[in-house]
Design an enzyme around this catalytic site. Structure first.
Site, PDB file in Angstrom:
ATOM      1  N   ARG A  17       0.796  -1.232   0.000  1.00  0.00           N
ATOM      2  CA  ARG A  17       0.000   0.000   0.000  1.00  0.00           C
ATOM      3  C   ARG A  17       0.829   1.283   0.000  1.00  0.00           C
ATOM      4  O   ARG A  17       0.304   2.376  -0.176  1.00  0.00           O
ATOM      5  CB  ARG A  17      -0.969  -0.003   1.200  1.00  0.00           C
ATOM      6  CG  ARG A  17      -2.206  -0.847   0.932  1.00  0.00           C
ATOM      7  CD  ARG A  17      -3.172  -0.760   2.088  1.00  0.00           C
ATOM      8  NE  ARG A  17      -2.732  -1.574   3.217  1.00  0.00           N
ATOM      9  CZ  ARG A  17      -3.125  -1.381   4.478  1.00  0.00           C
ATOM     10  NH1 ARG A  17      -3.933  -0.384   4.774  1.00  0.00           N
ATOM     11  NH2 ARG A  17      -2.705  -2.171   5.441  1.00  0.00           N
ATOM     12  N   LYS A  24       9.325  -0.797   2.379  1.00  0.00           N
ATOM     13  CA  LYS A  24       8.547   0.001   3.342  1.00  0.00           C
ATOM     14  C   LYS A  24       9.370   0.454   4.546  1.00  0.00           C
ATOM     15  O   LYS A  24       9.292   1.613   4.954  1.00  0.00           O
ATOM     16  CB  LYS A  24       7.327  -0.784   3.816  1.00  0.00           C
ATOM     17  CG  LYS A  24       6.507  -0.014   4.835  1.00  0.00           C
ATOM     18  CD  LYS A  24       5.142  -0.612   5.059  1.00  0.00           C
ATOM     19  CE  LYS A  24       5.194  -1.803   5.966  1.00  0.00           C
ATOM     20  NZ  LYS A  24       3.832  -2.280   6.294  1.00  0.00           N
ATOM     21  N   GLN A  89      14.105 -14.071   4.520  1.00  0.00           N
ATOM     22  CA  GLN A  89      12.836 -14.792   4.384  1.00  0.00           C
ATOM     23  C   GLN A  89      12.383 -14.678   2.935  1.00  0.00           C
ATOM     24  O   GLN A  89      11.934 -13.625   2.499  1.00  0.00           O
ATOM     25  CB  GLN A  89      11.768 -14.199   5.317  1.00  0.00           C
ATOM     26  CG  GLN A  89      10.497 -15.043   5.331  1.00  0.00           C
ATOM     27  CD  GLN A  89       9.297 -14.283   5.855  1.00  0.00           C
ATOM     28  OE1 GLN A  89       9.317 -13.056   5.948  1.00  0.00           O
ATOM     29  NE2 GLN A  89       8.247 -14.996   6.197  1.00  0.00           N
ATOM     30  N   THR A  95       4.029 -14.215   9.334  1.00  0.00           N
ATOM     31  CA  THR A  95       4.861 -13.754  10.455  1.00  0.00           C
ATOM     32  C   THR A  95       5.532 -14.910  11.192  1.00  0.00           C
ATOM     33  O   THR A  95       6.662 -14.776  11.681  1.00  0.00           O
ATOM     34  CB  THR A  95       4.025 -12.919  11.447  1.00  0.00           C
ATOM     35  OG1 THR A  95       2.848 -13.659  11.795  1.00  0.00           O
ATOM     36  CG2 THR A  95       3.601 -11.594  10.841  1.00  0.00           C
ATOM     37  N   GLY A 117       9.317  -4.059  11.949  1.00  0.00           N
ATOM     38  CA  GLY A 117      10.133  -2.970  11.409  1.00  0.00           C
ATOM     39  C   GLY A 117       9.333  -1.759  10.987  1.00  0.00           C
ATOM     40  O   GLY A 117       9.893  -0.698  10.706  1.00  0.00           O
ATOM     41  N   ASP A 118       8.011  -1.899  10.944  1.00  0.00           N
ATOM     42  CA  ASP A 118       7.167  -0.785  10.500  1.00  0.00           C
ATOM     43  C   ASP A 118       6.365  -0.179  11.643  1.00  0.00           C
ATOM     44  O   ASP A 118       5.368   0.499  11.404  1.00  0.00           O
ATOM     45  CB  ASP A 118       6.243  -1.240   9.364  1.00  0.00           C
ATOM     46  CG  ASP A 118       5.332  -2.391   9.768  1.00  0.00           C
ATOM     47  OD1 ASP A 118       5.472  -2.891  10.899  1.00  0.00           O
ATOM     48  OD2 ASP A 118       4.485  -2.780   8.944  1.00  0.00           O
ATOM     49  N   ASN A 244       1.425   1.516   6.992  1.00  0.00           N
ATOM     50  CA  ASN A 244       1.083   0.724   5.809  1.00  0.00           C
ATOM     51  C   ASN A 244       0.866   1.577   4.575  1.00  0.00           C
ATOM     52  O   ASN A 244       0.881   1.079   3.469  1.00  0.00           O
ATOM     53  CB  ASN A 244      -0.176  -0.103   6.076  1.00  0.00           C
ATOM     54  CG  ASN A 244       0.043  -1.114   7.192  1.00  0.00           C
ATOM     55  OD1 ASN A 244       0.928  -1.957   7.092  1.00  0.00           O
ATOM     56  ND2 ASN A 244      -0.701  -0.988   8.263  1.00  0.00           N
ATOM     57  N   LYS A 372      30.700  29.962   2.467  1.00  0.00           N
ATOM     58  CA  LYS A 372      31.070  28.550   2.317  1.00  0.00           C
ATOM     59  C   LYS A 372      32.532  28.366   2.662  1.00  0.00           C
ATOM     60  O   LYS A 372      33.372  29.121   2.170  1.00  0.00           O
ATOM     61  CB  LYS A 372      30.822  28.095   0.879  1.00  0.00           C
ATOM     62  CG  LYS A 372      31.104  26.625   0.660  1.00  0.00           C
ATOM     63  CD  LYS A 372      31.715  26.321  -0.693  1.00  0.00           C
ATOM     64  CE  LYS A 372      33.177  26.715  -0.746  1.00  0.00           C
ATOM     65  NZ  LYS A 372      33.878  26.194  -1.931  1.00  0.00           N
ATOM     66  N   TYR A 387      29.089  37.000  -1.585  1.00  0.00           N
ATOM     67  CA  TYR A 387      29.555  35.619  -1.515  1.00  0.00           C
ATOM     68  C   TYR A 387      30.956  35.597  -0.935  1.00  0.00           C
ATOM     69  O   TYR A 387      31.854  36.297  -1.417  1.00  0.00           O
ATOM     70  CB  TYR A 387      29.577  34.980  -2.919  1.00  0.00           C
ATOM     71  CG  TYR A 387      30.193  33.599  -2.915  1.00  0.00           C
ATOM     72  CD1 TYR A 387      29.646  32.583  -2.128  1.00  0.00           C
ATOM     73  CD2 TYR A 387      31.334  33.309  -3.651  1.00  0.00           C
ATOM     74  CE1 TYR A 387      30.205  31.321  -2.092  1.00  0.00           C
ATOM     75  CE2 TYR A 387      31.905  32.042  -3.632  1.00  0.00           C
ATOM     76  CZ  TYR A 387      31.337  31.056  -2.839  1.00  0.00           C
ATOM     77  OH  TYR A 387      31.902  29.808  -2.797  1.00  0.00           O
TER      78      TYR A 387
HETATM   79  C1  UD1 Z   1      -0.004  -8.947  12.361  1.00  0.00           C
HETATM   80  C2  UD1 Z   1      -0.606  -9.912  13.358  1.00  0.00           C
HETATM   81  C3  UD1 Z   1      -1.881  -9.316  13.928  1.00  0.00           C
HETATM   82  C4  UD1 Z   1      -1.596  -7.984  14.552  1.00  0.00           C
HETATM   83  C5  UD1 Z   1      -0.922  -7.066  13.539  1.00  0.00           C
HETATM   84  C6  UD1 Z   1      -0.459  -5.795  14.196  1.00  0.00           C
HETATM   85  C7  UD1 Z   1       0.009 -12.119  12.549  1.00  0.00           C
HETATM   86  C8  UD1 Z   1      -0.459 -13.333  11.857  1.00  0.00           C
HETATM   87  N1  UD1 Z   1      -0.878 -11.156  12.703  1.00  0.00           N
HETATM   88  O1  UD1 Z   1      -0.948  -8.861  11.303  1.00  0.00           O
HETATM   89  O2  UD1 Z   1      -2.428 -10.188  14.902  1.00  0.00           O
HETATM   90  O3  UD1 Z   1      -2.789  -7.390  15.028  1.00  0.00           O
HETATM   91  O4  UD1 Z   1       0.243  -7.693  12.989  1.00  0.00           O
HETATM   92  O5  UD1 Z   1       0.015  -4.902  13.225  1.00  0.00           O
HETATM   93  O6  UD1 Z   1       1.137 -12.055  12.997  1.00  0.00           O
HETATM   94  N2  UD1 Z   1       6.295  -9.783   7.837  1.00  0.00           N
HETATM   95  C9  UD1 Z   1       7.398 -10.497   7.434  1.00  0.00           C
HETATM   96  N3  UD1 Z   1       7.230 -11.628   6.719  1.00  0.00           N
HETATM   97  C10 UD1 Z   1       6.014 -12.095   6.398  1.00  0.00           C
HETATM   98  C11 UD1 Z   1       4.876 -11.381   6.814  1.00  0.00           C
HETATM   99  C12 UD1 Z   1       5.055 -10.227   7.535  1.00  0.00           C
HETATM  100  O7  UD1 Z   1       8.522 -10.101   7.719  1.00  0.00           O
HETATM  101  O8  UD1 Z   1       5.949 -13.148   5.751  1.00  0.00           O
HETATM  102  C13 UD1 Z   1       6.479  -8.560   8.606  1.00  0.00           C
HETATM  103  C14 UD1 Z   1       5.925  -7.350   7.920  1.00  0.00           C
HETATM  104  O9  UD1 Z   1       6.906  -6.739   7.111  1.00  0.00           O
HETATM  105  C15 UD1 Z   1       5.557  -6.465   9.094  1.00  0.00           C
HETATM  106  C16 UD1 Z   1       5.186  -7.462  10.172  1.00  0.00           C
HETATM  107  O10 UD1 Z   1       5.771  -8.693   9.803  1.00  0.00           O
HETATM  108  O11 UD1 Z   1       6.653  -5.708   9.547  1.00  0.00           O
HETATM  109  C17 UD1 Z   1       3.683  -7.627  10.340  1.00  0.00           C
HETATM  110  O12 UD1 Z   1       3.174  -8.079   9.111  1.00  0.00           O
HETATM  111  P1  UD1 Z   1       1.767  -7.640   8.601  1.00  0.00           P
HETATM  112  O13 UD1 Z   1       1.512  -8.266   7.284  1.00  0.00           O
HETATM  113  O14 UD1 Z   1       1.611  -6.180   8.724  1.00  0.00           O
HETATM  114  O15 UD1 Z   1       0.860  -8.380   9.679  1.00  0.00           O
HETATM  115  P2  UD1 Z   1      -0.665  -8.244   9.827  1.00  0.00           P
HETATM  116  O16 UD1 Z   1      -1.315  -9.163   8.874  1.00  0.00           O
HETATM  117  O17 UD1 Z   1      -1.043  -6.827   9.826  1.00  0.00           O
HETATM  118 CA    CA Z   2       0.305  -4.680   9.629  1.00  0.00          CA
END
Ligand code: UD1
Ligand code: CA
Length: 479
Positions: A17, A24, A89, A95, A117-118, A244, A372, A387
């Protein structure tokens, strides 16, 4: 009991997004990558190791992490944070799968803290409290109640009361109607003993609405194994807000700036309007500092006691000594070399100080003056349209309007030396290398190509000539 802490930062996701070619977690908040805020916070916990899980744009993310200025925490004179380690990964299967990639580097004698990380505004004190809840034995989840929990994993408890046992985290897409009504959400941050994490991660499957390996499924395993699950619930939503979209990034930027402004005001800094203040680096202020609206501070900036900054100034990588005043629209960027503005100096409005500008006490720099790589001794003045580059300017020198140092011959830069008490008239060109002797005067409009003697008046321009009763040419009659 306090066990060694290993931090896993999930940063492999795509960030669809954001609609950006930049990964990101490298988008900037307060002038620094989102991920840098997270790794800085982790470093404050005295973690044993920090493992960043990378995937989308992995090479770019890892290269950014290796930049010397990545870990700002290290510069603050505190213990050196651990080097960042990485786990790839590829592809991104959720996650749980992300944390699985870090497992080979995790040690069973410690506690694992999982961060995203976000999520840049998380605070070390909150994580300390979460780690304390885990106590090296329990699965501790950081949770929050939200008026609109849409999209988040819901905290499912055994009963309705707030203290009821946590049973599971159910993702939005897998939740029943009743579960979607739950307003307590999982932040994405947890802490637990690594030996348990290892066992539970092996049991994950992807039999869910998104066909992903959910880290959140380990809650069920903890409950099944009789391991206590505790929710550490906070009420400060921005701390766990994720980025996001550009809109969410902008909202968190404002929140971050508001928090920095509050911190500075608590130290006594007077901000004309904390909503119109931007700090994209570090700002150290003495007492009685006043900052007007719409100023941007970048890099490392120090403002001494009683410094006043007018509206719409940009100040980066500079030290401004006690009592100096920067008038409106002053632009200062010291970059690598830095800029120093001496005590009681008056700069601007509309002045520009570039790398290597070193101004002594009581120096005056006026409108549309550019400096400068030049040193100006105390009391020197350049008040209009000038200058000064690659120069050494002595005490009390008065540098006239429209005058410039011609420091560049097309191939090399040369220095101009202006000794103490020299007066340079208006519209002069000082062709470097050249030295102007102490106390000398240079007549207006001079092009100075050779050294001038101390105390002398030097004039280097066409002599003024008048032709009496000069008859202008007349227009020819046409017929
Ligand atoms: C996740 C949680 C959710 C929580 C939310 C909070 C899970 C299954 N769900 O959902 O319960 O409320 O965060 O924001 O954990 N990432 C990876 N590799 C992946 C997938 C994600 O590194 O394969 C990283 C993303 O870059 C991000 C973080 O994990 O930094 C969370 O991923 P995101 O897809 O935002 O998780 P949500 O589905 O929002
Ligand atoms: Ca998220």
């Amino acid at each position: 009991m306090s066990l060694p802490i290993d931090v896993v930062v999930m940063a492999a996701g795509k960030g669809t997004r954001m609609k950006s070619s930049l990964p990101k977690v490298l988008h900037r908040l307060g002038g620094r990558a989102l991920l840098a805020h997270v790794t800085d916070c982790a470093a404050r916990l005295s973690a044993r190791q920090i493992i960043v899980v990378t995937g989308h744009g992995a090479e770019q993310v890892e290269a950014a992490c290796r930049q010397p200025d990545w870990q700002r925490f290290a510069e603050a004179g505190r213990p050196v944070p651990p080097d960042l380690k990485f786990a790839r990964q590829e592809p991104q299967l959720g996650t749980g799968h992300a944390v699985q990639q870090a497992l080979p580097q995790l040690l069973d004698d410690g506690v694992t803290l999982v961060l995203s990380g976000d999520v840049p505004l998380i605070e070390a004190a909150t994580l300390q409290a979460l780690l304390a809840e885990s106590g090296g034995q329990r699965l501790a989840l950081l949770t929050l109640r939200l008026p609109d929990p849409t999209g988040y994993g819901r905290i499912v408890r055994a009963g309705l009361e707030a203290s009821a046992q946590v049973r599971a985290i159910v993702e939005q897409k897998d939740a029943s109607e009743a579960q979607r009504a739950i307003d307590e959400i999982y932040s994405g941050i947890m802490a637990l003993p690594t030996r348990l994490l290892r066992v539970w991660l092996e049991r994950l499957d992807n039999h869910n609405a998104q066909a992903e390996f959910y880290l959140t499924d380990i809650v069920k395993f903890a409950v099944a194994d009789g391991v206590a699950v505790v929710a550490h619930r906070i009420s400060d939503a921005p701390q766990v807000a994720g980025v996001n979209s550009p809109s969410q990034l902008a909202a968190l930027e404002r929140e971050y700036q508001r928090r920095q402004a509050e911190t500075l005001m608590a130290q006594g800094v007077r901000l004309a309007d904390p909503a119109r203040f931007d700090l994209r680096g570090t700002l150290h202020c003495g007492q009685d500092v006043e900052i007007d609206v719409n100023c941007v501070f970048d890099g490392a900036v120090t403002l001494g006691n009683g410094v006043r900054i007018g509206p719409n100034c940009v100040v980066a990588n500079a030290v401004i000594d006690d009592g100096a005043v920067l008038a409106a629209f002053t632009h200062i960027d010291g970059e690598q070399l830095g800029v120093r503005v001496g005590a009681g100096a008056r700069i601007g409005p509309f002045a520009r100080l570039r790398p290597g500008a070193q101004l002594g006490a009581e120096v005056h720099i006026g409108n549309f003056v550019e400096i400068k790589n030049a040193t100006l001794a105390p009391g020197a003045k350049a008040n209009h349209l000038a200058y000064i580059g690659d120069a050494t300017v002595g005490e009390r020198v008065n540098y006239g309007a429209g005058s410039i140092t011609a420091n560049y011959d097309g191939a090399n830069k040369h220095r101009t030396v202006i000794e103490a008490d020299v007066h340079i008239g208006s519209n002069c060109v000082l062709v470097a290398p050249v030295t102007l002797g102490a106390g000398g005067t240079v007549g207006a409009g001079s092009v100075i190509t050779g050294n001038t003697p101390a105390g002398a008046l030097t004039v280097a321009r066409g002599r003024q000539t008048s032709y009496a009763n000069w008859a202008r040419p007349l227009k020819k009659a046409t017929r």
